[in-house]
Design an enzyme around this catalytic site. Structure first.
Site, PDB file in Angstrom:
ATOM      1  N   HIS A  44       1.390  -0.286  -1.330  1.00 35.39           N
ATOM      2  CA  HIS A  44       2.059  -1.482  -0.798  1.00 35.39           C
ATOM      3  C   HIS A  44       1.685  -2.798  -1.489  1.00 35.39           C
ATOM      4  CE1 HIS A  44       3.813   0.423   2.796  1.00 35.39           C
ATOM      5  NE2 HIS A  44       2.779   1.240   2.680  1.00 35.39           N
TER       6      HIS A  44
ATOM      7  N   GLU B 222      -0.767  -2.607   7.497  1.00 29.53           N
ATOM      8  CA  GLU B 222      -1.560  -2.120   6.372  1.00 29.53           C
ATOM      9  C   GLU B 222      -1.745  -3.254   5.384  1.00 29.53           C
ATOM     10  OE1 GLU B 222      -1.886   1.451   3.029  1.00 29.53           O
ATOM     11  OE2 GLU B 222      -0.220   1.427   4.439  1.00 29.53           O
TER      12      GLU B 222
ATOM     13  N   ILE C 187      -1.495   9.276   2.519  1.00 28.10           N
ATOM     14  CA  ILE C 187      -2.558   9.648   3.448  1.00 28.10           C
ATOM     15  C   ILE C 187      -3.737   8.709   3.226  1.00 28.10           C
ATOM     16  CG2 ILE C 187      -4.119  11.483   4.208  1.00 28.10           C
ATOM     17  CD1 ILE C 187      -2.038  13.478   3.159  1.00 28.10           C
TER      18      ILE C 187
ATOM     19  N   THR D  39      -5.442   6.767   6.549  1.00 34.10           N
ATOM     20  CA  THR D  39      -6.207   6.705   7.782  1.00 34.10           C
ATOM     21  C   THR D  39      -7.027   7.969   8.007  1.00 34.10           C
ATOM     22  OG1 THR D  39      -4.543   5.258   8.772  1.00 34.10           O
ATOM     23  CG2 THR D  39      -6.041   6.388  10.280  1.00 34.10           C
TER      24      THR D  39
END
Length: 340
Positions: A96, A169, A272, A274
């Site tokens: 991101h 996030e 993936i 967390t």
């Protein structure tokens, strides 16, 4: 084997799409978590994707100046060396990146790869993500067009997020509501702006109720069958079957059936973070609790160097995270699919 070349990365994605499996895309924040991801892929005999978010890159840049580009480049260069010792192929990706961080992250990293390609080398990263989900779709796609053109020239694949993923996030947050579902019209507008491969390959993070962070099954309504509706809608208009390479964001807590449905409908990459964060930290906590008197100099004692040595608990952390990566490969059907 080394980091994937552009050609091999394209082959990896093609194989995943044809075989209806996906690569775990594991976020890393250190050389240790990088090794954990590589170890997990190797133990699962799966190729994979290793990614660095803006926050992860800032952390990697050191707390003295917190420079994202320095952190990302340093870990990528390190990965190019150590990945050769693992019998799998991995691609490097940046996660991101919102609009306000493009000039401090993705654009400078594109420039690094542009210079490498001009010198006859492969790009430093194999893909970059542009997260324009906080912008209007028109503005999002306009920026995506600019980035896709540069990425294509640098032999890099672009990932775009066209509609919001819920939760938070690295400072990008969205409410959990009905806007978390991409429409067929959104997908058609994306194909019109970015093409379907002829302008450069891109990965599409469409929204089907995804939420970043931690949640229990049932708290969020995932609709992975929506991906088929998007693909069919675009295929009907443009005459190209299976037009998108989909990415599954915010998958923590997803059921096996939800993941399976997403794979059947074109997901080739699942982020993936967390779950692997917890898998890395949990063994460390266990070690500290079990060795309280050793890791601390309690009541004037000297403690135990063997227990507070970072290598002792660091090995446990690496093993814990690697095991979670192995589990992810099994869930995403990538186990045993490595390129020989």
């Amino acid at each position: 084997m080394p980091i994937a070349t552009p050609e091999v990365y394209n082959e990896m994605l093609d194989r995943a799409k044809a075989g209806k499996f996906a690569y775990p895309a594991i976020n890393v924040t250190s050389s240790q978590t990088l090794h954990a991801a590589l170890r997990g892929f190797a133990e699962a005999e799966s190729d994979g994707i290793i990614q660095i978010s803006t926050g992860g890159a800032e952390f990697l840049g050191g707390q003295h100046n917190k420079d994202m580009v320095t952190g990302a480049v340093a870990l990528a260069e390190f990965a190019h060396i150590v990945a050769k010792k693992y019998d799998v192929t991995v691609a490097l990706h940046t996660d991101h990146c919102p609009k306000d961080k493009l000039d401090g992250y993705v654009r400078p990293l594109l420039a690094v790869s542009e210079e490498r390609v001009k010198a006859g080398q492969n790009p430093l990263f194999q893909s970059h993500m542009w997260d324009g989900s906080a912008e209007t779709l028109a503005d999002n796609l306009a920026i995506a067009q600019e980035l896709l053109e540069r990425a294509r020239a640098a032999k890099i694949i672009l990932e775009v997020e066209i509609t919001p993923t819920g939760g938070e996030e690295d400072g990008v947050s969205h409410e959990i509501n009905d806007s978390l579902y991409t429409t067929v019209d959104d997908a058609i507008r994306t194909a019109e702006a970015l093409g379907l491969g002829e302008k450069g390959r891109y990965l599409l993070a469409a929204s089907f109720g995804n939420v970043h962070g931690v949640y229990k099954p049932g708290n969020v309504v995932l609709r992975p069958e929506l991906l088929k509706e998007l693909a069919d809608g675009v295929a009907a208009k443009f005459g190209k079957a299976s037009p998108f390479d989909f990415v599954f964001h915010g998958g923590s807590g997803s059921s096996e059936q939800e993941i399976a449905t997403a794979l059947e409908n074109g997901v080739v990459k699942m982020n993936i973070d967390t779950d692997t964060q917890y898998a890395f930290t949990r063994p460390v906590v266990d070690h500290m609790f079990r060795n309280y008197d050793g890791v601390l100099k309690v009541d004037g004692e000297v403690g135990s160097k063997k227990t507070y040595d970072p290598r002792t608990w660091g090995k446990l952390a690496e093993a814990g995270m690697a095991a979670r990566v192995v589990e992810a490969c099994a869930n995403l059907r990538s186990t045993g699919t490595k390129i020989k």
